[in-house]
Design an enzyme around this catalytic site. Structure first.
Site, short mmCIF file in Angstrom:
data_model
loop_
_atom_site.label_atom_id
_atom_site.label_comp_id
_atom_site.label_asym_id
_atom_site.label_seq_id
_atom_site.Cartn_x
_atom_site.Cartn_y
_atom_site.Cartn_z
N TYR A 17 -29.94 17.78 13.70
CA TYR A 17 -28.99 18.28 14.70
C TYR A 17 -27.74 17.41 14.67
O TYR A 17 -27.78 16.23 15.02
CB TYR A 17 -29.65 18.26 16.08
N LYS A 34 -29.02 22.12 12.46
CA LYS A 34 -28.25 22.74 13.53
C LYS A 34 -26.87 22.10 13.49
O LYS A 34 -26.70 20.93 13.84
CB LYS A 34 -28.91 22.52 14.89
N ILE A 84 -29.00 28.26 17.32
CA ILE A 84 -29.77 27.65 18.40
C ILE A 84 -28.84 27.68 19.61
O ILE A 84 -27.81 27.00 19.62
CB ILE A 84 -30.25 26.24 18.04
N THR A 101 -31.13 19.07 24.07
CA THR A 101 -30.01 18.74 24.95
C THR A 101 -30.01 19.62 26.18
O THR A 101 -29.92 19.14 27.32
CB THR A 101 -28.68 18.91 24.20
N THR A 102 -30.12 20.93 25.97
CA THR A 102 -30.11 21.88 27.09
C THR A 102 -31.33 21.69 27.97
O THR A 102 -31.28 21.95 29.18
CB THR A 102 -30.04 23.32 26.56
#
Length: 320
Positions: free
Chosen positions: A137, A165, A207, A48-49
């Site tokens: 995730y 996550k 994370i 995502t980041t």
């Protein structure tokens, strides 16, 4: 008991872009070197980041290949490989495995709003397609779907689904997952403001978005906890709360890229549909960075600035 991919702070690293919107690979190399030098325990690439959702497949796979080559085995490279199309997620998984990734990160299929059985079948298909360990995730605020503890339990029985996550923010759910799955599923916090709370429930680390800019202290927060110094871990968590809040004044990764540009990193802007922060919010973010001593002077060309709170930063000759 399954092997743990990493313990501590894994950085969800940004993908730097040039002015024309293409990937800035030389800057990406610099960011990876900083993460490794400053004790990051792993890096997550094209998550995502890292704006994985706006990378085309060729860019996505090349970015993973490049990160693996740069890391050269020094820390694990975890490749974002999620999609809301199971066939596409399987394809990305196989290609990231070929590119040399150490593990995969698979987000819940977004927008479709799959049932729990659909989630089980989706993740099972991805796991069956590769030999790499997989981190699930769960981020309901972004995807519109939550993995229930009972579904985690079923998935944890698959050999190469080894971790989660958890970014639901629901500690009752996290405790239930830990209770049901035990050593068959390692848990990582997906929220920087909840790291120590997650560690107290048995999480193996985080994370992290925060560790893009303070990797050593994010690592130290986790390491102190595992070393038995809970007070130091708690102090670091509380110390950074204001900065963490500032990094989420807008949708991630908009603020972290804004922050890194303000710190002198040439990471560029996000790809549309994400755009720059409202000026008022950007001002608040820069004020927070200033209070933490993270706003730096323009860096000398060909240098890397290591940002450590409380000092003026250490400028190292670039030798990448």
């Amino acid at each position: 008991m399954k092997d743990v991919i990493f313990t501590g702070a894994g950085t969800a690293v940004v993908t730097p872009m040039k002015e024309d919107g293409t990937i800035h690979y030389e800057m990406f190399r610099e960011l990876l070197e900083i993460q490794i030098r400053e004790s990051a325990d792993a890096v997550v690439v094209a998550g995502t980041t890292g704006e994985g959702s706006t990378l085309n497949d060729a860019e996505h796979i090349e970015l993973i290949r490049f990160a693996v080559k740069c890391a050269a085995g020094r820390i694990p490279v975890i490749a974002g490989a999620g999609s809301n199309n199971t066939e596409h997620a399987v394809y990305l998984s196989r290609e990231c495995e070929k590119a040399g990734a150490d593990a995969l990160l698979h987000v819940t299929p977004y927008y479709n709003k799959a049932s729990q059985q659909g989630l089980f079948l989706h993740f099972s298909a991805c796991a069956k397609a590769v030999k790499l360990p997989i981190i699930l995730y769960n981020v309901p605020s972004r995807t519109g779907v939550n993995i229930f503890p009972a579904t985690y339990k079923r998935l944890s029985e698959i050999d190469n689904i080894v971790a989660a996550k958890e970014a639901s923010g629901n500690f009752s759910q996290m405790a239930k997952i830990a209770s049901l799955c035990k050593d068959d599923l390692a848990i990582y916090s997906g929220n920087d403001d909840q790291i120590t709370s997650a560690l107290a429930l048995g999480a193996k680390g985080v994370i992290s978005v925060l560790s893009n800019i303070v990797p050593r202290d994010t690592h130290k927060l986790c390491a102190a906890y595992f070393d038995g110094d809970r007070e130091e871990s708690d102090n670091l968590q509380l110390h950074y709360l204001e900065l963490i809040e500032a990094l989420f004044l807008d949708v991630n990764p908009i603020p972290i890229k804004q922050a890194m540009r303000a710190m002198g990193y040439d990471v560029g802007h996000c790809r549309l549909p994400l755009c720059d922060m409202d000026p008022t919010l950007a001002e608040k973010l820069e004020a927070a960075l200033s209070r933490y001593g993270l706003l730096k002077e323009r860096r000398p060309v060909g240098s890397v600035t290591i940002h450590r709170p409380g000092n003026a930063g250490i400028v190292l000759a670039r030798n990448l």
